[in-house]
Design a protein around this motif. Structure first.
Motif, mmCIF file in Angstrom:
data_model
loop_
_atom_site.group_PDB
_atom_site.id
_atom_site.type_symbol
_atom_site.label_atom_id
_atom_site.label_comp_id
_atom_site.label_asym_id
_atom_site.label_seq_id
_atom_site.Cartn_x
_atom_site.Cartn_y
_atom_site.Cartn_z
ATOM 1 N N GLU A 237 0.812 -1.211 0.000
ATOM 2 C CA GLU A 237 0.000 0.000 0.000
ATOM 3 C C GLU A 237 0.847 1.263 0.000
ATOM 4 O OE1 GLU A 237 -3.946 1.783 2.265
ATOM 5 O OE2 GLU A 237 -2.731 0.247 3.254
ATOM 6 N N ARG A 251 -7.101 6.440 -8.899
ATOM 7 C CA ARG A 251 -7.124 5.038 -8.491
ATOM 8 C C ARG A 251 -5.928 4.293 -9.079
ATOM 9 N NH1 ARG A 251 -13.328 5.159 -10.182
ATOM 10 N NH2 ARG A 251 -12.331 6.743 -11.469
ATOM 11 N N VAL A 261 -3.476 -4.741 0.612
ATOM 12 C CA VAL A 261 -4.552 -4.217 -0.229
ATOM 13 C C VAL A 261 -5.453 -5.382 -0.636
ATOM 14 C CG1 VAL A 261 -3.118 -2.332 -1.089
ATOM 15 C CG2 VAL A 261 -3.237 -4.470 -2.387
ATOM 16 N N LYS A 262 -6.660 -5.074 -1.093
ATOM 17 C CA LYS A 262 -7.568 -6.127 -1.537
ATOM 18 C C LYS A 262 -7.024 -6.813 -2.789
ATOM 19 C CE LYS A 262 -11.842 -3.844 0.026
ATOM 20 N NZ LYS A 262 -13.121 -3.230 -0.430
ATOM 21 N N ILE A 273 -15.387 -4.973 -4.132
ATOM 22 C CA ILE A 273 -14.957 -3.671 -4.638
ATOM 23 C C ILE A 273 -15.999 -2.621 -4.264
ATOM 24 C CG2 ILE A 273 -14.397 -2.324 -6.697
ATOM 25 C CD1 ILE A 273 -13.548 -4.908 -8.068
ATOM 26 N N THR A 274 -15.544 -1.518 -3.664
ATOM 27 C CA THR A 274 -16.436 -0.428 -3.296
ATOM 28 C C THR A 274 -15.980 0.863 -3.974
ATOM 29 O OG1 THR A 274 -15.215 0.366 -1.352
ATOM 30 C CG2 THR A 274 -16.693 -1.526 -1.037
ATOM 31 N N ASP A 277 -12.620 2.363 -2.780
ATOM 32 C CA ASP A 277 -11.322 1.718 -3.039
ATOM 33 C C ASP A 277 -10.494 2.554 -4.014
ATOM 34 O OD1 ASP A 277 -11.565 -0.602 -1.427
ATOM 35 O OD2 ASP A 277 -12.889 -1.506 -2.924
ATOM 36 N N LEU A 280 -6.208 -1.385 -5.638
ATOM 37 C CA LEU A 280 -6.606 -2.784 -5.697
ATOM 38 C C LEU A 280 -5.530 -3.605 -6.391
ATOM 39 C CD1 LEU A 280 -10.362 -2.559 -6.820
ATOM 40 C CD2 LEU A 280 -9.523 -3.079 -4.521
#
Length: 476
Positions: A237, A251, A261-262, A273-274, A277, A280
């Motif tokens: 991250e 992003r 991180v996801k 996923i939102t 975010d 990713l």
């Protein structure tokens, strides 16, 4: 049929496929509609490619699909003003035939009501940070998809300045020619004065930089962009957050397993996923190949535990000839040896599919092929099954299930690795190799570890910016 009749039939089919080409093109350019036949994309394909896509259907449905059946569907889709959708004319034709309905237009109106006159989503600027194997394939995919001017717009690539005086030409040449994936389908020109590459009308700015936070993208007219970092240099991250310090970036997506991180595998945990975010990870090619198949099997039969053995094509990380390498065994000549090495894919599965936590072990063997790999899933199940039942279930999952873009299915007795170059699926189940007896099974999953993975990355970015095209017919 005699020879003359066979050839006459062929010419009729060829003429219908030729009639499809302008319809497919105008739907894509004017209405942002992608078309396919049982998952085989038709956009920008030749007449022969269209006929071969129809011929493929006999592998999975038992009967060959005819252009006599699909052309009317395509014509009706155009007439109904379907917009911003992915339309599988093959599956729609088969569904209409099986429905017993008499009115094709009425059937399609009901089937695709949400897509008729649908609003267009705004385009999103994309920057490729790095332009290696994955970066160039991502570029090809995004250029292919910009016919309608929507969705993802590749605006720039960021690379380190090379030593060659003709650096820009070399970058363009690598995009134009590929020893594995073939020539670029289209035209490419360069503008050395402005440092741009123009591919099929897409003007791509080439920016030279060494650090993620060293570029002002707004100076190039790039705003609110998604940066796809395919260098593999920054994986946590803290490192990936450096991109967000550059003006014009909102992003970041990593094309490797990420730390802190996801890690997203499309089709499996993309629901995580939102809109909040900003960073990713698209996980690894192997994790993407095996996790959808594992989820499908887990959902139906349960999985107690298992072992994943990956037979993986060599990569640029290995040495061409014997030389020093910090990793064990990877210093030996990649083109001459099978090399046992580690893989984190088995453990990484649980990041996308928590139910598999602690249930899988894994190893990898690098082999002297440049692309296409295989994962061998040796699983102990919670429920008993046999080869016929397991294959039938996976076939349905590949054709009609919610993971149909991730899982493909092959039952060809002659299929070998090169047959899967260019596969857009995350993984392809080789049905003839399946072993199943009681609560134990072994599945063989082919995957194009370059192109199939790149398709997953594009799908993830589309989901991230909320411009995924809804697919018709809808999955079961």
């Amino acid at each position: 049929m005699n020879q003359d009749q066979v050839f006459t039939d062929w010419k009729e089919r060829e003429a219908l496929a030729e009639a499809m080409v302008p319809l497919i093109g105008s739907l894509h350019r004017e209405k942002n509609v992608e078309t396919s036949v049982y998952g085989r994309v038709l956009n920008k394909r030749s007449v022969i490619d269209i006929l071969k896509a129809h011929r493929y259907v006999r592998q999975v449905e038992g009967n060959e699909l005819s252009v006599f059946e699909t052309l009317p569907v395509l014509q009706a889709v155009d007439k109904l003003d379907v917009r911003n959708a992915h339309v599988d004319i093959g599956k729609l034709a088969a569904k209409f035939a099986n429905s017993g309905a008499a009115d094709l237009e009425g059937f399609l109106k009901e089937e695709m009501a949400d897509a008729i006159g649908a609003e267009t989503c705004s385009g999103t600027d994309v920057v490729l940070f790095g332009f290696g194997r994955i970066g160039r394939l991502l570029a090809r995919l995004m250029i292919e998809k910009t016919g309608g001017g929507q969705s993802l717009r590749l605006k720039a690539i960021v690379v380190r300045k090379g030593n060659a005086t003709n650096d820009l030409e070399k970058r363009a040449s690598l995009l134009r020619r590929d020893s594995v994936h073939g020539s670029f389908k289209g035209t490419i020109t360069i503008d050395e004065e402005n440092n741009t590459i123009t591919a099929n009308g897409n003007v791509i700015q080439v920016i030279f930089a060494d650090a993620p936070d060293a570029v002002d993208y707004t100076a190039y007219g790039i705003n609110d962009a998604v940066v796809i970092d395919n260098t593999g240099k920054w994986r946590d991250e803290a490192g990936l957050s450096l991109h967000l310090k550059s003006k014009g970036v909102s992003r970041v997506v990593l094309t490797a397993p990420g730390k802190g991180v996801k890690n997203i595998v499309m089709g499996v945990n993309d629901g995580d996923i939102t809109s909040d975010d900003t960073i990713l990870s698209a996980a690894s090619c192997t994790t993407n190949a095996i996790t959808p198949v594992l989820k499908a099997v887990y959902d139906q039969f349960g999985i107690e535990n298992g072992h994943v053995e990956t037979v993986h094509a060599y990569t640029n990380d290995q040495n061409l000839i014997d030389n020093y390498h910090k990793g064990d065994r990877r210093g030996r000549a990649a083109g001459l040896n099978m090399v046992i090495t580690e893989t984190g894919a088995a453990k990484a599965v649980s990041k996308a599919l928590p139910a598999m936590e602690g249930k899988l072990t894994g190893n990898a063997i690098r082999v002297p092929t440049p692309n296409v790999s295989m994962a061998i899933l040796n699983l102990n199940l919670e429920k008993e099954t046999d080869k016929e039942e397991l294959n039938s279930y996976l076939r349905e999952a590949a054709l009609f299930g919610p993971m149909q873009k991730q899982i493909d299915y092959s039952n060809s007795p002659e299929a070998v690795s090169t047959d899967f170059v260019g596969s857009r699926a995350a993984g392809v189940v080789d049905a003839l190799a399946t072993i199943a007896n009681g609560k134990r099974c072994v599945l063989y999953v082919w995957y194009d570890n370059e192109f199939g993975y790149s398709c997953q990355v594009v799908r993830m970015v589309q989901k991230m910016v909320q411009c995924t095209l809804p697919a018709y017919p809808k999955s079961v």
